[in-house]
Design a protein around this motif. Structure first.
Motif, short mmCIF file in Angstrom:
data_model
loop_
_atom_site.label_atom_id
_atom_site.label_comp_id
_atom_site.label_asym_id
_atom_site.label_seq_id
_atom_site.Cartn_x
_atom_site.Cartn_y
_atom_site.Cartn_z
N ILE A 61 0.85 -1.19 0.00
CA ILE A 61 0.00 0.00 0.00
C ILE A 61 0.89 1.24 0.00
O ILE A 61 1.78 1.38 0.85
CB ILE A 61 -0.91 0.03 1.23
CG1 ILE A 61 -1.77 -1.24 1.29
CG2 ILE A 61 -1.79 1.29 1.23
CD1 ILE A 61 -2.45 -1.46 2.63
N PHE A 62 0.66 2.12 -0.96
CA PHE A 62 1.31 3.43 -0.99
C PHE A 62 0.28 4.44 -0.50
O PHE A 62 -0.77 4.62 -1.13
CB PHE A 62 1.76 3.78 -2.41
CG PHE A 62 2.80 2.84 -2.97
CD1 PHE A 62 4.13 2.95 -2.60
CD2 PHE A 62 2.45 1.85 -3.87
CE1 PHE A 62 5.09 2.09 -3.11
CE2 PHE A 62 3.40 0.99 -4.39
CZ PHE A 62 4.72 1.11 -4.02
N LYS A 63 0.56 5.11 0.61
CA LYS A 63 -0.39 6.04 1.24
C LYS A 63 -0.21 7.46 0.69
O LYS A 63 0.91 7.95 0.60
CB LYS A 63 -0.19 6.07 2.76
CG LYS A 63 -0.33 4.73 3.45
CD LYS A 63 -1.72 4.26 3.50
CE LYS A 63 -2.30 4.51 4.86
NZ LYS A 63 -3.71 4.17 4.92
N ASN A 64 -1.33 8.08 0.37
CA ASN A 64 -1.38 9.48 -0.08
C ASN A 64 -0.45 9.75 -1.26
O ASN A 64 0.49 10.55 -1.17
CB ASN A 64 -1.07 10.42 1.09
CG ASN A 64 -2.11 10.32 2.17
OD1 ASN A 64 -3.30 10.26 1.88
ND2 ASN A 64 -1.68 10.27 3.41
N ILE A 65 -0.72 9.07 -2.39
CA ILE A 65 0.12 9.22 -3.58
C ILE A 65 -0.12 10.58 -4.25
O ILE A 65 -1.20 11.16 -4.16
CB ILE A 65 -0.11 8.08 -4.58
CG1 ILE A 65 -1.56 8.05 -5.05
CG2 ILE A 65 0.33 6.75 -4.00
CD1 ILE A 65 -1.80 7.12 -6.21
N GLU A 66 0.92 11.08 -4.90
CA GLU A 66 0.83 12.32 -5.69
C GLU A 66 1.97 12.32 -6.70
O GLU A 66 2.87 11.49 -6.65
CB GLU A 66 0.88 13.55 -4.79
CG GLU A 66 2.12 13.65 -3.94
CD GLU A 66 2.10 14.83 -2.97
OE1 GLU A 66 3.19 15.33 -2.67
OE2 GLU A 66 1.02 15.24 -2.52
N ASN A 67 1.91 13.28 -7.62
CA ASN A 67 2.95 13.46 -8.65
C ASN A 67 3.21 12.18 -9.44
O ASN A 67 4.35 11.78 -9.65
CB ASN A 67 4.26 13.97 -8.03
CG ASN A 67 4.10 15.28 -7.32
OD1 ASN A 67 3.36 16.14 -7.76
ND2 ASN A 67 4.78 15.43 -6.19
N TYR A 125 8.24 10.05 0.37
CA TYR A 125 9.05 9.07 -0.34
C TYR A 125 8.72 9.13 -1.82
O TYR A 125 7.68 9.62 -2.21
CB TYR A 125 8.77 7.65 0.17
CG TYR A 125 9.21 7.44 1.60
CD1 TYR A 125 10.44 6.87 1.88
CD2 TYR A 125 8.40 7.83 2.66
CE1 TYR A 125 10.85 6.69 3.19
CE2 TYR A 125 8.80 7.65 3.97
CZ TYR A 125 10.03 7.08 4.22
OH TYR A 125 10.44 6.91 5.52
N ASN A 126 9.64 8.62 -2.62
CA ASN A 126 9.42 8.48 -4.05
C ASN A 126 9.75 7.05 -4.42
O ASN A 126 10.65 6.44 -3.83
CB ASN A 126 10.32 9.44 -4.84
CG ASN A 126 10.23 9.22 -6.33
OD1 ASN A 126 11.02 8.48 -6.90
ND2 ASN A 126 9.26 9.84 -6.96
N VAL A 127 9.02 6.50 -5.37
CA VAL A 127 9.32 5.16 -5.86
C VAL A 127 9.40 5.21 -7.38
O VAL A 127 8.67 5.96 -8.03
CB VAL A 127 8.28 4.13 -5.38
CG1 VAL A 127 6.94 4.33 -6.03
CG2 VAL A 127 8.77 2.71 -5.60
N ILE A 128 10.33 4.46 -7.92
CA ILE A 128 10.44 4.25 -9.36
C ILE A 128 10.23 2.76 -9.59
O ILE A 128 10.87 1.93 -8.95
CB ILE A 128 11.82 4.68 -9.90
CG1 ILE A 128 12.04 6.18 -9.64
CG2 ILE A 128 11.93 4.35 -11.38
CD1 ILE A 128 13.43 6.65 -9.94
N ILE A 129 9.31 2.43 -10.49
CA ILE A 129 8.94 1.04 -10.73
C ILE A 129 8.90 0.80 -12.23
O ILE A 129 8.31 1.59 -12.97
CB ILE A 129 7.54 0.73 -10.15
CG1 ILE A 129 7.46 1.11 -8.68
CG2 ILE A 129 7.17 -0.73 -10.37
CD1 ILE A 129 6.05 1.20 -8.15
N TYR A 143 4.79 9.61 -2.20
CA TYR A 143 3.80 9.12 -1.25
C TYR A 143 4.29 9.37 0.17
O TYR A 143 5.47 9.61 0.41
CB TYR A 143 3.50 7.63 -1.47
CG TYR A 143 4.73 6.76 -1.50
CD1 TYR A 143 5.17 6.12 -0.36
CD2 TYR A 143 5.45 6.60 -2.67
CE1 TYR A 143 6.31 5.33 -0.39
CE2 TYR A 143 6.59 5.82 -2.70
CZ TYR A 143 7.02 5.19 -1.56
OH TYR A 143 8.14 4.43 -1.59
N GLU A 144 3.36 9.28 1.10
CA GLU A 144 3.64 9.54 2.51
C GLU A 144 4.30 8.35 3.19
O GLU A 144 5.20 8.50 4.01
CB GLU A 144 2.34 9.88 3.20
CG GLU A 144 2.46 10.41 4.59
CD GLU A 144 1.10 10.82 5.12
OE1 GLU A 144 0.54 10.06 5.93
OE2 GLU A 144 0.60 11.87 4.68
#
Length: 167
Positions: A61-67, A125-129, A143-144
């Motif tokens: 779960i990624f909480k409060n996603i944006e951008n 945080y940022n994630v690249i997938i 995301y938060e």
């Protein structure tokens, strides 16, 4: 569903290469991925084994996603002489298109090729997938927090004994 194990902001203590995405949903600004073939590294404090382990089905779960940013990677097709016979350009997606494409991910087999979580500030945080379906899609979003939940340790991770078997 209640899970036996849960860890927060520790994606880098999991090996998600070749993890399979069963489905993705977006609810209340949270992105929820149901996965299998996820491996937990021995460095994760919830892994009491002395080696990396494969988990049963889990939820990310990624909480409060944006951008949200995304694109499909282009590709070239070659003939037997290594000449390009067709070319497909990269396609950059708008946020709504990305969400529509993620919903399509529920319709075909997908595996994660690469995932990296980076702390970019306080509670951010940022994630690249990179995901492989019938095209390779790259996603990036902020995301938060990230949460991984699961119930079972199934077996050693597939790569633990891989080098020994190759010799």
């Amino acid at each position: 569903m209640k899970h036996k194990y849960e860890t927060i902001n520790s994606l880098n203590t999991f090996e998600l290469h070749d993890a399979v995405i069963e489905n993705i949903t977006i609810e209340c600004n949270n992105m929820i991925w149901n996965l299998y073939c996820v491996n937990i590294k021995k460095e994760n404090s919830l892994n009491t084994y002395q080696t990396d382990m494969k988990l049963g089905k889990c939820q990310l779960i990624f909480k409060n996603i944006e951008n949200i940013k995304g694109k499909f990677w282009g590709s070239n097709t070659f003939d037997e002489n290594n000449n390009i016979i067709s070319q497909k350009d990269d396609i950059t997606l708008k946020e709504k298109e990305i969400i529509d494409e993620l919903k399509k991910y529920n319709e075909y087999v997908n595996d994660i090729l690469y995932l990296k979580e980076t702390n970019i500030g306080k509670d951010k945080y940022n994630v690249i997938i990179d995901c492989n379906g019938y095209d390779i899609m790259s996603l990036s979003f902020d995301y938060e927090s990230s949460i991984i939940k699961w119930n079972d340790f199934e077996d050693k991770a597939w790569y633990v004994d891989f080098n020994n078997e190759q010799q």
